[in-house]
Design a protein around this motif. Structure first.
Motif, PDB file in Angstrom:
ATOM      1  N   THR A 317       0.767  -1.244   0.079  1.00 20.07           N
ATOM      2  CA  THR A 317       0.079   0.115   0.067  1.00 20.07           C
ATOM      3  C   THR A 317       0.866   1.250  -0.022  1.00 20.07           C
ATOM      4  OG1 THR A 317      -0.161  -0.307   2.390  1.00 20.07           O
ATOM      5  CG2 THR A 317      -1.914  -1.053   1.166  1.00 20.07           C
ATOM      6  N   ARG A 318       1.892   1.347   0.500  1.00 20.34           N
ATOM      7  CA  ARG A 318       2.782   2.515   0.713  1.00 20.34           C
ATOM      8  C   ARG A 318       3.506   2.691  -0.639  1.00 20.34           C
ATOM      9  NH1 ARG A 318       4.508   5.641   4.586  1.00 20.34           N
ATOM     10  NH2 ARG A 318       6.659   6.577   4.460  1.00 20.34           N
ATOM     11  N   HIS A 319       4.076   1.596  -1.429  1.00 22.84           N
ATOM     12  CA  HIS A 319       4.699   1.855  -2.366  1.00 22.84           C
ATOM     13  C   HIS A 319       3.892   1.545  -3.672  1.00 22.84           C
ATOM     14  CE1 HIS A 319       8.106   2.742  -0.012  1.00 22.84           C
ATOM     15  NE2 HIS A 319       8.068   1.630   0.496  1.00 22.84           N
ATOM     16  N   LYS A 320       2.540   1.238  -3.597  1.00 23.85           N
ATOM     17  CA  LYS A 320       1.715   0.933  -4.633  1.00 23.85           C
ATOM     18  C   LYS A 320       2.644   0.015  -5.740  1.00 23.85           C
ATOM     19  CE  LYS A 320      -1.281   3.789  -3.292  1.00 23.85           C
ATOM     20  NZ  LYS A 320      -0.292   4.131  -2.012  1.00 23.85           N
ATOM     21  N   VAL A 321       3.116  -1.259  -5.259  1.00 18.28           N
ATOM     22  CA  VAL A 321       3.837  -2.160  -6.258  1.00 18.28           C
ATOM     23  C   VAL A 321       3.194  -3.445  -5.703  1.00 18.28           C
ATOM     24  CG1 VAL A 321       6.024  -3.057  -6.480  1.00 18.28           C
ATOM     25  CG2 VAL A 321       5.676  -0.583  -6.505  1.00 18.28           C
ATOM     26  N   LEU A 322       2.752  -4.139  -6.608  1.00 13.60           N
ATOM     27  CA  LEU A 322       2.280  -5.501  -6.578  1.00 13.60           C
ATOM     28  C   LEU A 322       3.224  -6.806  -6.857  1.00 13.60           C
ATOM     29  CD1 LEU A 322      -1.196  -4.753  -7.765  1.00 13.60           C
ATOM     30  CD2 LEU A 322      -0.568  -5.146  -5.512  1.00 13.60           C
ATOM     31  N   ASP A 323       4.440  -6.345  -7.687  1.00  9.40           N
ATOM     32  CA  ASP A 323       5.390  -7.248  -7.749  1.00  9.40           C
ATOM     33  C   ASP A 323       6.230  -7.684  -6.643  1.00  9.40           C
ATOM     34  OD1 ASP A 323       4.170  -7.843 -10.205  1.00  9.40           O
ATOM     35  OD2 ASP A 323       6.107  -6.942 -11.256  1.00  9.40           O
ATOM     36  N   VAL A 324       6.048  -8.800  -5.955  1.00  6.36           N
ATOM     37  CA  VAL A 324       6.848  -9.162  -4.696  1.00  6.36           C
ATOM     38  C   VAL A 324       7.642 -10.364  -4.928  1.00  6.36           C
ATOM     39  CG1 VAL A 324       6.979  -9.326  -2.122  1.00  6.36           C
ATOM     40  CG2 VAL A 324       5.207  -7.977  -3.301  1.00  6.36           C
ATOM     41  N   THR A 325       9.113 -10.249  -4.669  1.00  6.89           N
ATOM     42  CA  THR A 325       9.925 -11.309  -4.679  1.00  6.89           C
ATOM     43  C   THR A 325      10.401 -11.823  -3.097  1.00  6.89           C
ATOM     44  OG1 THR A 325      10.939 -10.988  -6.612  1.00  6.89           O
ATOM     45  CG2 THR A 325      12.320 -12.249  -5.173  1.00  6.89           C
ATOM     46  N   VAL A 326       9.754 -12.772  -2.411  1.00  3.77           N
ATOM     47  CA  VAL A 326      10.280 -13.278  -1.336  1.00  3.77           C
ATOM     48  C   VAL A 326      11.500 -14.119  -1.461  1.00  3.77           C
ATOM     49  CG1 VAL A 326       9.282 -14.355   0.920  1.00  3.77           C
ATOM     50  CG2 VAL A 326       7.695 -13.323  -0.850  1.00  3.77           C
TER      51      VAL A 326
END
Length: 636
Positions: A317-326
């Protein structure tokens, strides 16, 4: 290294070759950890992003972010990223001819890397100017994989320009003896902090800021320092592994500010990077023999589900980015029940990447898909049972194929590499396997077929009796570090050793088959669906005659569903008997061999597994055979 009372002014630096599309998790976590421990938030310098900008500008666009990324992703086995900066560290021309000869022998192109190398010296001067302008008292370099030489090149210049600045190194390249060697060999590096630094970095900074100047450096676990005579010392006290409750959520605000203002943002989309766990629950008990990851931090620790979910929600929500590498080395199994279903419930169009173990059920893969996991790295590594046993993978080849099939069914991208070169592996095992690879063309092929390298911290390295008793620092390091091999030994991660297992000639059929697999995968499919109570196996694979194989007999349908799990012929007979649909053994074996001739099953050892993909939508859509798996799923 004299400091005034209070928190010293600190700048943490992440040099090339960090991925330009994502922030440094290390810098983000350490920034939060310092604040949590009452130390002023460090400044951050994103050197990888800065280098990509510099290359773009200085080359008038000829060296773009894609060229940077190519070296960042593919250069590590050959130390190409370090070599780009070797002249800036050791003097113009150092290692240039040796690397060119090395690259020629291996068919590597140095065109782009050589052009970058011509600009590396000026870039290092620029970095030093910009760091000095921040007026720090401590500059800490986070170094992993190919970040050593770029960091050292800047650190040396920084120390020459501002001898009062304390130069600190930490990160994966400083684990164990590597950190001690780095500190010993490069006298302009004042301090090296080994191990996880979430707690020791704030402790070190408070110690440096003590009223007596340097404080008691010897009390900081994992620290390497020099006394008043310049003699190096190392605290051998084990660094306490950080517990999950003390793993700080990363702070990426400064990176996103820098990225948004950078011309690089016109070329790549930003991603978030997170950790939900550290260590490896499989490796704690069955360390894969070739793997050198984790080093001294193997013990597995996972964040509480609510903690990770809160961090994920905050960052997205803070950075408005939905691509996430765990970046976890392995998925915490409990997350399949406690975390991923809740991620599904957020209703976001997530694109998650996770590393998993290749023993997931189709239902669990459905959970991954529903949560927005679009790519996985399941550590498949081979489809030969004997080789998987030599790796200590704990998963048979049939299960690996089943994972490839179910990920294909779910629409997940699978990243995997086929490894060979294990002591004792047999040519005959590969020959029988290669004959079956055309049947797998509809499944995702390996990204590469590669001989294993000898990695520090791996069982192969730690235990010479496993077959690699002769070793020396990998050849490319000669063109990177101006050190004799005996002094380089404790510094580097990769080692050369006489090749074992298959020869290059013997592996050529596998390599050729894998290339054909990759070529034809996109135009191939093998699907099972049901029409009016009839199973249809629709074959549209490249290299196979188009056909619709039908299974109308209830015995065949039940047997096929069992084969989707992977069964031995004996086990299949028993399962059919228990289900009330017995089958004459000879007749069943003839039917099975007919399936094999048509490439509808994969066979390795005594296990047979069906190859048709299906539609995996989630847990509620799976066929429930009410039967346990024929081999156990390892518990954490």
């Amino acid at each position: 290294m004299e400091m005034t009372a209070g928190s010293p002014r600190v700048c943490l630096v992440c040099m090339p070759w960090h991925d330009v599309s994502r922030p440094s998790l290390q810098l983000g976590v350490l920034a939060s950890a310092c604040v949590a421990h009452g130390v002023d938030r460090p400044l951050a310098y994103h050197g990888g992003l800065r280098f990509a900008e510099f290359l773009l500008r200085q080359s008038d666009g000829a060296l773009g972010p894609y060229d940077y990324t190519a070296i960042a992703e593919e250069g590590f086995p050959h130390a190409l990223g370090d070599w780009v900066f070797a002249g800036a560290l050791n003097g113009d021309g150092y290692g240039a001819e040796g690397m060119r000869q090395y690259a020629a022998r291996r068919g590597l192109s140095l065109t782009k890397a050589s052009k970058m190398r011509e600009l590396a010296d000026a870039f290092c001067d620029l970095v030093v100017d910009e760091l000095i302008a921040l007026d720090p008292q401590v500059v800490g370099f986070s170094t992993t994989f190919m970040q050593n030489v770029p960091s050292l090149a800047v650190a040396r210049r920084l120390k020459q320009r501002r001898g009062d600045i304390t130069v600190l190194f930490g990160g994966g390249n400083c684990d164990g003896e590597m950190g001690v060697a780095l500190h010993r060999e490069f006298d302009f590096v004042d301090l090296v902090l080994r191990g996880e630094a979430d707690e020791t970095l704030p402790l070190l900074l408070r110690t440096l800021a003590a009223d007596d100047g340097a404080g008691d450096l010897a009390s900081v676990p994992g620290l390497c320092w020099r006394d008043e005579h310049g003699t190096p010392h190392a605290n051998r006290q084990p660094v306490r592994l950080v517990s999950p409750v003390h793993m700080a959520a990363p702070d990426f605000d400064d990176w996103f500010g820098a990225f948004d203002a950078s011309p690089v943002s016109a070329y790549v989309e930003p991603e978030l990077v997170m950790e939900s766990a550290r260590g490896c629950w499989w490796g704690e008990h069955h360390h894969c023999t070739f793997c050198g990851l984790n080093g001294t931090t193997m013990a597995f620790r996972a964040k509480r589900p609510e903690t990770f979910l809160a961090e994920l929600e905050h960052l997205v929500t803070r950075h408005k980015v939905l691509d996430v590498t765990v970046v976890d080395n392995i998925l915490e199994p409990q997350y399949l029940r406690d975390v991923l279903p809740q991620v599904s419930g957020l209703g976001w169009d997530m694109r998650l990447h996770y590393e998993v173990k290749a023993n997931l059920t189709s239902e669990q893969i459905g959970v991954l898909r529903a949560a927005g996991v679009y790519s996985v790295q399941p550590g498949i590594e081979s489809l030969v049972d004997d080789v998987l046993h030599r790796m200590d993978k704990g998963v048979p080849a049939a299960r690996n194929v089943r994972t490839l099939r179910d990920c294909q069914s779910a629409g997940l991208t699978v990243a995997w590499n086929w490894l060979y070169g294990f002591p004792g592996e047999r040519v005959a095992d590969y020959l029988s396997l290669v004959a079956q690879l055309p049947a797998l063309v509809h499944l995702q092929p390996p990204n590469s077929v590669a001989r294993i390298q000898l990695n520090r911290f791996s069982p192969h390295f730690e235990d010479p009796s496993l077959g690699f008793s002769t070793r020396e620092p990998a050849e490319p390091y000669r063109y990177v570090y101006d050190l004799p091999p005996e002094r380089m030994h404790d510094l580097v991660y990769l080692f050369d050793t006489p090749p074992s297992g298959l020869t290059e000639e013997q592996v050529e059929p596998l390599r050729t088959a894998a290339e054909e697999w990759a070529r034809d995968h996109a135009i191939s499919s093998l699907r099972r669906f049901e029409v009016d109570g009839v199973f249809v196996l629709e074959d549209r694979r490249a290299g196979w005659q188009p056909a619709d194989h039908t299974l109308e007999d209830p015995r065949e349908q039940r047997a096929w569903l069992e084969l989707e799990y992977g069964r031995t012929p004996t086990g299949l007979l028993r399962r059919l008997e228990e289900a009330g649909v017995p089958w004459d053994p000879d007749e069943l074996f003839r039917w099975l061999h007919g399936l094999r001739e048509r490439g509808l099953v994969f066979v390795e050892g005594d296990r047979w597994v069906g190859l048709t993909t299906t539609s995996i939508r989630g847990p509620s859509d799976q066929v429930d055979l009410s039967v346990p798996l024929p081999w156990p799923v390892p518990a954490p």
